[in-house]
Scaffold this motif. Sequence first.
Motif, PDB file in Angstrom:
ATOM      1  N   VAL A  17      81.231  61.846 -35.736  1.00  0.00           N
ATOM      2  CA  VAL A  17      80.871  60.854 -36.748  1.00  0.00           C
ATOM      3  C   VAL A  17      79.352  60.793 -36.902  1.00  0.00           C
ATOM      4  O   VAL A  17      78.829  60.693 -38.009  1.00  0.00           O
ATOM      5  N   PHE A  18      78.646  60.914 -35.794  1.00  0.00           N
ATOM      6  CA  PHE A  18      77.192  60.834 -35.827  1.00  0.00           C
ATOM      7  C   PHE A  18      76.585  61.961 -36.653  1.00  0.00           C
ATOM      8  O   PHE A  18      75.607  61.746 -37.371  1.00  0.00           O
ATOM      9  N   GLU A  19      77.137  63.150 -36.569  1.00  0.00           N
ATOM     10  CA  GLU A  19      76.606  64.270 -37.357  1.00  0.00           C
ATOM     11  C   GLU A  19      76.710  63.981 -38.847  1.00  0.00           C
ATOM     12  O   GLU A  19      75.792  64.280 -39.605  1.00  0.00           O
ATOM     13  N   THR A  20      77.807  63.368 -39.262  1.00  0.00           N
ATOM     14  CA  THR A  20      77.962  62.986 -40.667  1.00  0.00           C
ATOM     15  C   THR A  20      76.960  61.903 -41.039  1.00  0.00           C
ATOM     16  O   THR A  20      76.324  61.956 -42.099  1.00  0.00           O
ATOM     17  N   LEU A  21      76.800  60.924 -40.165  1.00  0.00           N
ATOM     18  CA  LEU A  21      75.810  59.867 -40.405  1.00  0.00           C
ATOM     19  C   LEU A  21      74.401  60.439 -40.497  1.00  0.00           C
ATOM     20  O   LEU A  21      73.609  60.029 -41.349  1.00  0.00           O
ATOM     21  N   LEU A  22      74.104  61.364 -39.632  1.00  0.00           N
ATOM     22  CA  LEU A  22      72.761  61.954 -39.600  1.00  0.00           C
ATOM     23  C   LEU A  22      72.463  62.706 -40.899  1.00  0.00           C
ATOM     24  O   LEU A  22      71.387  62.552 -41.475  1.00  0.00           O
ATOM     25  N   ARG A  23      73.418  63.498 -41.370  1.00  0.00           N
ATOM     26  CA  ARG A  23      73.217  64.213 -42.638  1.00  0.00           C
ATOM     27  C   ARG A  23      73.030  63.225 -43.787  1.00  0.00           C
ATOM     28  O   ARG A  23      72.153  63.404 -44.637  1.00  0.00           O
ATOM     29  N   SER A  24      73.857  62.189 -43.811  1.00  0.00           N
ATOM     30  CA  SER A  24      73.745  61.170 -44.861  1.00  0.00           C
ATOM     31  C   SER A  24      72.402  60.452 -44.782  1.00  0.00           C
ATOM     32  O   SER A  24      71.777  60.174 -45.805  1.00  0.00           O
ATOM     33  N   PHE A  25      71.961  60.157 -43.567  1.00  0.00           N
ATOM     34  CA  PHE A  25      70.672  59.494 -43.368  1.00  0.00           C
ATOM     35  C   PHE A  25      69.537  60.353 -43.905  1.00  0.00           C
ATOM     36  O   PHE A  25      68.655  59.865 -44.607  1.00  0.00           O
ATOM     37  N   GLN A  26      69.560  61.640 -43.600  1.00  0.00           N
ATOM     38  CA  GLN A  26      68.505  62.543 -44.050  1.00  0.00           C
ATOM     39  C   GLN A  26      68.453  62.630 -45.569  1.00  0.00           C
ATOM     40  O   GLN A  26      67.370  62.591 -46.155  1.00  0.00           O
TER      41      GLN A  26
ATOM     42  N   CYS B  77      70.481  49.799 -43.783  1.00  0.00           N
ATOM     43  CA  CYS B  77      71.263  50.998 -43.448  1.00  0.00           C
ATOM     44  C   CYS B  77      70.782  51.697 -42.188  1.00  0.00           C
ATOM     45  O   CYS B  77      71.579  52.270 -41.441  1.00  0.00           O
ATOM     46  N   GLN B  78      69.494  51.659 -41.912  1.00  0.00           N
ATOM     47  CA  GLN B  78      68.966  52.326 -40.733  1.00  0.00           C
ATOM     48  C   GLN B  78      69.518  51.723 -39.448  1.00  0.00           C
ATOM     49  O   GLN B  78      69.608  52.396 -38.421  1.00  0.00           O
ATOM     50  N   PHE B  79      69.948  50.481 -39.487  1.00  0.00           N
ATOM     51  CA  PHE B  79      70.483  49.846 -38.285  1.00  0.00           C
ATOM     52  C   PHE B  79      71.815  50.447 -37.855  1.00  0.00           C
ATOM     53  O   PHE B  79      72.175  50.377 -36.689  1.00  0.00           O
ATOM     54  N   ILE B  80      72.525  51.064 -38.789  1.00  0.00           N
ATOM     55  CA  ILE B  80      73.750  51.782 -38.428  1.00  0.00           C
ATOM     56  C   ILE B  80      73.391  52.950 -37.519  1.00  0.00           C
ATOM     57  O   ILE B  80      74.042  53.184 -36.508  1.00  0.00           O
ATOM     58  N   MET B  81      72.327  53.647 -37.861  1.00  0.00           N
ATOM     59  CA  MET B  81      71.883  54.772 -37.017  1.00  0.00           C
ATOM     60  C   MET B  81      71.406  54.262 -35.665  1.00  0.00           C
ATOM     61  O   MET B  81      71.722  54.849 -34.630  1.00  0.00           O
ATOM     62  N   PHE B  82      70.650  53.185 -35.668  1.00  0.00           N
ATOM     63  CA  PHE B  82      70.149  52.639 -34.409  1.00  0.00           C
ATOM     64  C   PHE B  82      71.304  52.208 -33.509  1.00  0.00           C
ATOM     65  O   PHE B  82      71.275  52.422 -32.300  1.00  0.00           O
ATOM     66  N   TYR B  83      72.327  51.613 -34.090  1.00  0.00           N
ATOM     67  CA  TYR B  83      73.475  51.172 -33.302  1.00  0.00           C
ATOM     68  C   TYR B  83      74.221  52.381 -32.733  1.00  0.00           C
ATOM     69  O   TYR B  83      74.582  52.384 -31.552  1.00  0.00           O
ATOM     70  N   ALA B  84      74.434  53.409 -33.546  1.00  0.00           N
ATOM     71  CA  ALA B  84      75.114  54.616 -33.063  1.00  0.00           C
ATOM     72  C   ALA B  84      74.314  55.238 -31.919  1.00  0.00           C
ATOM     73  O   ALA B  84      74.893  55.678 -30.921  1.00  0.00           O
ATOM     74  N   CYS B  85      73.005  55.250 -32.048  1.00  0.00           N
ATOM     75  CA  CYS B  85      72.159  55.797 -30.986  1.00  0.00           C
ATOM     76  C   CYS B  85      72.235  54.955 -29.719  1.00  0.00           C
ATOM     77  O   CYS B  85      72.175  55.493 -28.614  1.00  0.00           O
ATOM     78  N   SER B  86      72.410  53.656 -29.870  1.00  0.00           N
ATOM     79  CA  SER B  86      72.506  52.796 -28.690  1.00  0.00           C
ATOM     80  C   SER B  86      73.812  53.016 -27.933  1.00  0.00           C
ATOM     81  O   SER B  86      73.875  52.780 -26.738  1.00  0.00           O
ATOM     82  N   LEU B  87      74.837  53.473 -28.634  1.00  0.00           N
ATOM     83  CA  LEU B  87      76.121  53.736 -27.982  1.00  0.00           C
ATOM     84  C   LEU B  87      76.072  54.997 -27.128  1.00  0.00           C
ATOM     85  O   LEU B  87      76.780  55.100 -26.127  1.00  0.00           O
ATOM     86  N   ASP B  88      75.250  55.967 -27.539  1.00  0.00           N
ATOM     87  CA  ASP B  88      75.120  57.220 -26.785  1.00  0.00           C
ATOM     88  C   ASP B  88      73.675  57.708 -26.883  1.00  0.00           C
ATOM     89  O   ASP B  88      73.378  58.642 -27.632  1.00  0.00           O
ATOM     90  N   PRO B  89      72.769  57.062 -26.173  1.00  0.00           N
ATOM     91  CA  PRO B  89      71.346  57.417 -26.314  1.00  0.00           C
ATOM     92  C   PRO B  89      71.027  58.835 -25.855  1.00  0.00           C
ATOM     93  O   PRO B  89      70.117  59.466 -26.383  1.00  0.00           O
ATOM     94  N   GLU B  90      71.779  59.323 -24.899  1.00  0.00           N
ATOM     95  CA  GLU B  90      71.503  60.658 -24.371  1.00  0.00           C
ATOM     96  C   GLU B  90      71.753  61.746 -25.418  1.00  0.00           C
ATOM     97  O   GLU B  90      70.980  62.690 -25.529  1.00  0.00           O
TER      98      GLU B  90
END
Length: 77
Positions: free
Chosen positions: A20-29, A41-54
């Motif tokens: 799901v993150f790869e799709t979000l990342l492409r959409s974000f770009q 909208c950027q907070f969706i990315m921040f939240y996804a990153c907080s779930l799996d920061p590594e």
Amino acid sequence: MALVFEHLKTCCESGHLLQVFETLLRSFQITILTAYKSKFCQFIMFYACSLDPESCGKRFVSMLVNTFVSGLNPELR
């Protein structure tokens, strides 16, 4: 927005967050990074990153650094 956060959390718990993150990342770009005055909208990315920061966090930061350092998008400077 709360529904999106819940969906991302469910994806994380089921082990599908990276897909799901790869799709979000492409959409974000394509959409958010070049948008004028995006507020939330950027907070969706921040939240996804907080779930799996590594994985997600490092991938997101890498994309941002590459985008701003490469010079391929002069409108972002």
